[in-house]
Each structure stands twice: as C-alpha cells, then as structure tokens.
Design a protein around this motif. Structure first.
Motif, PDB file in Angstrom:
ATOM      1  N   LYS A  87       0.855  -1.182   0.000  1.00 53.76           N
ATOM      2  CA  LYS A  87       0.000   0.000   0.000  1.00 53.76           C
ATOM      3  C   LYS A  87       0.896   1.238   0.000  1.00 53.76           C
ATOM      4  O   LYS A  87       1.627   1.491   0.955  1.00 53.76           O
ATOM      5  CB  LYS A  87      -0.912   0.011   1.228  1.00 53.76           C
ATOM      6  CG  LYS A  87      -1.993  -1.069   1.239  1.00 53.76           C
ATOM      7  CD  LYS A  87      -2.862  -0.933   2.483  1.00 53.76           C
ATOM      8  CE  LYS A  87      -4.051  -1.896   2.438  1.00 53.76           C
ATOM      9  NZ  LYS A  87      -3.624  -3.295   2.584  1.00 53.76           N
ATOM     10  N   GLU A 105     -15.513   3.878   0.442  1.00 52.02           N
ATOM     11  CA  GLU A 105     -14.792   2.714   0.963  1.00 52.02           C
ATOM     12  C   GLU A 105     -14.971   1.537   0.011  1.00 52.02           C
ATOM     13  O   GLU A 105     -16.093   1.127  -0.271  1.00 52.02           O
ATOM     14  CB  GLU A 105     -15.295   2.344   2.356  1.00 52.02           C
ATOM     15  CG  GLU A 105     -14.515   1.242   3.011  1.00 52.02           C
ATOM     16  CD  GLU A 105     -14.881   1.043   4.484  1.00 52.02           C
ATOM     17  OE1 GLU A 105     -14.230   0.212   5.132  1.00 52.02           O
ATOM     18  OE2 GLU A 105     -15.811   1.730   4.951  1.00 52.02           O
ATOM     19  N   GLY A 109      -9.126   0.527   1.674  1.00 59.80           N
ATOM     20  CA  GLY A 109      -9.244   1.530   2.728  1.00 59.80           C
ATOM     21  C   GLY A 109     -10.429   2.458   2.510  1.00 59.80           C
ATOM     22  O   GLY A 109     -11.296   2.205   1.659  1.00 59.80           O
TER      23      GLY A 109
END
Length: 302
Positions: free
Chosen positions: A2, A286, A291
């Motif tokens: 990420k 979302e 996330g």
C-alpha cells in the motif's frame, strides 16, 4: 503493498502503509541511505518491476532497525495525505458503468463504454477539504468509484492481457455538479471543478487486490450509507475497459481510469427527494481492500 503520498508542507513524499504506521521514505533515507531508492510515487508506478521489490526490501530493513527512531515512522493520524497518484498523464472516466445506476437515472445500458475526461486540477487527497463551487452550482453529487492505475504502456491490448498492464487500484469520489453536467450533452464542465477527484488514501498494488471485479463498494454521507454495491455489477469489467481504451489511445504508466459509480447517487432519487451536498457534509468512499477515503465539503472561499 500500500503506497501513499505524504504532503509535507506542500512537498510530496513517497510513503508505505504498514499495519501499525506509515513509513516516510524521504525521511527514512536521511537515517538509512540507499542508492537509487525512489522517493515519489510516480517513479514507482512507472518502473514497478525495478522499484517495487527494492522498496519492499528497504521497508523490511528500516523497520527492523528503527528501534528508537521516530522521524520516519508516522502514526497515520499524523499524516497529511496528497492524492495517491500525483501526476496522472490522463484521467479517463467511464460513465453509466453500473447496471443499477443506469436504471436509476433512466438511461439505457450502454453498448460501448461511455468515456469522458477530467483534469489534474480535480485531484485532492484523503481528508482534504473539497470546495463546493456555490457561485455556479448548488447540485454537487457524490460518486463512489474504483480507479485503475496503469503501470505499463498499453496499446491494442487484448482483454486477456489487459490487467497485466495495471499497477494497482484506489478509491475516488468522482464529484459531479449535476446542474453543470446536464447543461449540455458534454459532461466535462460538471465533472472538472477544483478538487472534484479526491484519490486515496492508498494506492494498493494489483497483486494485493486480486480480481478488481469482486470488491464491495460503499459511500456514506455523514455516516449514512448512500451507496452500497459490488464491482461485479459493472457493465464493462476492468479488463474490458483497459482493453477498449487501448484500442483507441496509448495508455501510459500513471494514467488513471475511473470505472463508474453504482446506484444510490442523489441524481437517481425522485426530484423532490434530492438533497445535494452542502457545507460541512463528510463523505467517505470505501472499497474492499483499498481503505476508506474521507473528505469534508466546504463552501468555496474566494
């Protein structure tokens, strides 16, 4: 992996999100120097085969050696986020790409992807305030969308190979001023107001996401669920979209594709029930594995 963009007083730093904290790569290199380490997200996107493994090894090294060092290990609450893709060459959008959304707006299911574009002035980060352009519009709508981030040049790519050209995925709120959008047959004006494409918080690599058409997608406004669907409801799946666009233009690393929104937007409600976004509204997009992207709407200050 990420990846994030950390905004340090207007300077963008590459960051990596780990379970307990975010690593600021620029600050980490001051403590643990390493030759040729990327410090911005666009470099990683454009040369993923080279830099992604290097970055993963570096993250492992510095986190194992970082006891007592807190200059580059940030609690996420400390981070000011920039857009997770900072300089896309193209921002390409797909309209009416969820069946139920097309139905709620009384639009026919398209036979081909409906394409339009936005510009870099629309970019914003997670937690950024979004100015509502109240001088020219009072009908700003939310749109939860999955973003495809291109990682390898794509031209005339077959559907079967299309996702091999994808670096990763992120959330976007494709904000739309409906009164401006519907003023003419061209949607661009209503889609391209400043900060109308907040991206983030993370850019998640394709290997971590898996099948992009098997993801839960949701939008809440002030905690109330407004959209809740699944990317499997897309009319044109992500591999079809990348392949289709590549037949007509070259897709380059860092280009982003907004893949459409599901049902539940304000425009899809009966006219007397439409309550558009207003000052103080907090919108969260979302998507499973990506996330949550949150932004507060504010009256434009000019």
């Amino acid at each position: 992996m990420k990846l994030v963009t950390i905004n340090r007083a207007g300077e963008y730093h590459l960051g990596v999100k780990l379970p307990a904290f975010v690593v600021d790569i620029v600050e980490a290199l001051k403590v643990f120097p390493e030759e040729d380490m990327p410090t911005d997200i666009m470099t990683v996107i454009g040369h993923a085969d080279r830099y992604s493994p290097m970055l993963e090894r570096y993250i492992k090294r510095v986190t194992e050696c970082a006891e007592g060092v807190n200059t580059f290990l940030l609690d996420e609450a400390q981070v000011t986020f920039g857009p997770c893709v900072t300089h896309p060459g193209k921002i390409i959008c797909v309209g009416l790409n969820y069946r139920k959304h097309a139905e709620e707006t009384n639009a026919p299911i398209p036979h081909y992807p409906i394409l339009f574009n936005k510009f870099s002035n629309t970019l914003a980060g997670h937690q950024a305030e979004i100015p509502l352009p109240s001088r020219v519009s009072n009908q700003v709508d939310y749109e939860a969308e999955l973003v495809i981030v291109i990682g390898k040049q794509a031209k005339y790519v077959a559907k079967e190979q299309a996702l091999d050209h994808v670096f990763g995925y992120c959330n976007v709120n494709d904000l739309s001023a409906r009164d401006l959008q519907m003023r003419t047959h061209q949607w661009l004006l209503g889609k391209s107001c400043d900060k109308f494409s907040p991206l983030g918080p993370y850019l998640v690599t394709a290997d971590e996401v898996g099948d992009p058409n098997q993801l839960d997608i949701k939008c809440t406004v002030n905690g109330e669920i407004r959209q809740h669907s699944h990317t499997s409801d897309m009319v044109f799946y992500c591999d079809e979209i990348v392949s289709y666009i590549s037949q007509h233009m070259t897709l380059s690393p860092g280009d982003i594709i907004l893949t459409g929104t599901p049902e539940g937007v304000v425009l899809g409600k009966p006219v007397d029930q439409r309550v558009y976004l207003k000052d103080g509204d907090v919108v969260t997009i979302e998507i499973e594995k990506l996330g949550a992207l949150t932004n507060r709407m504010v009256d434009e200050r000019v």
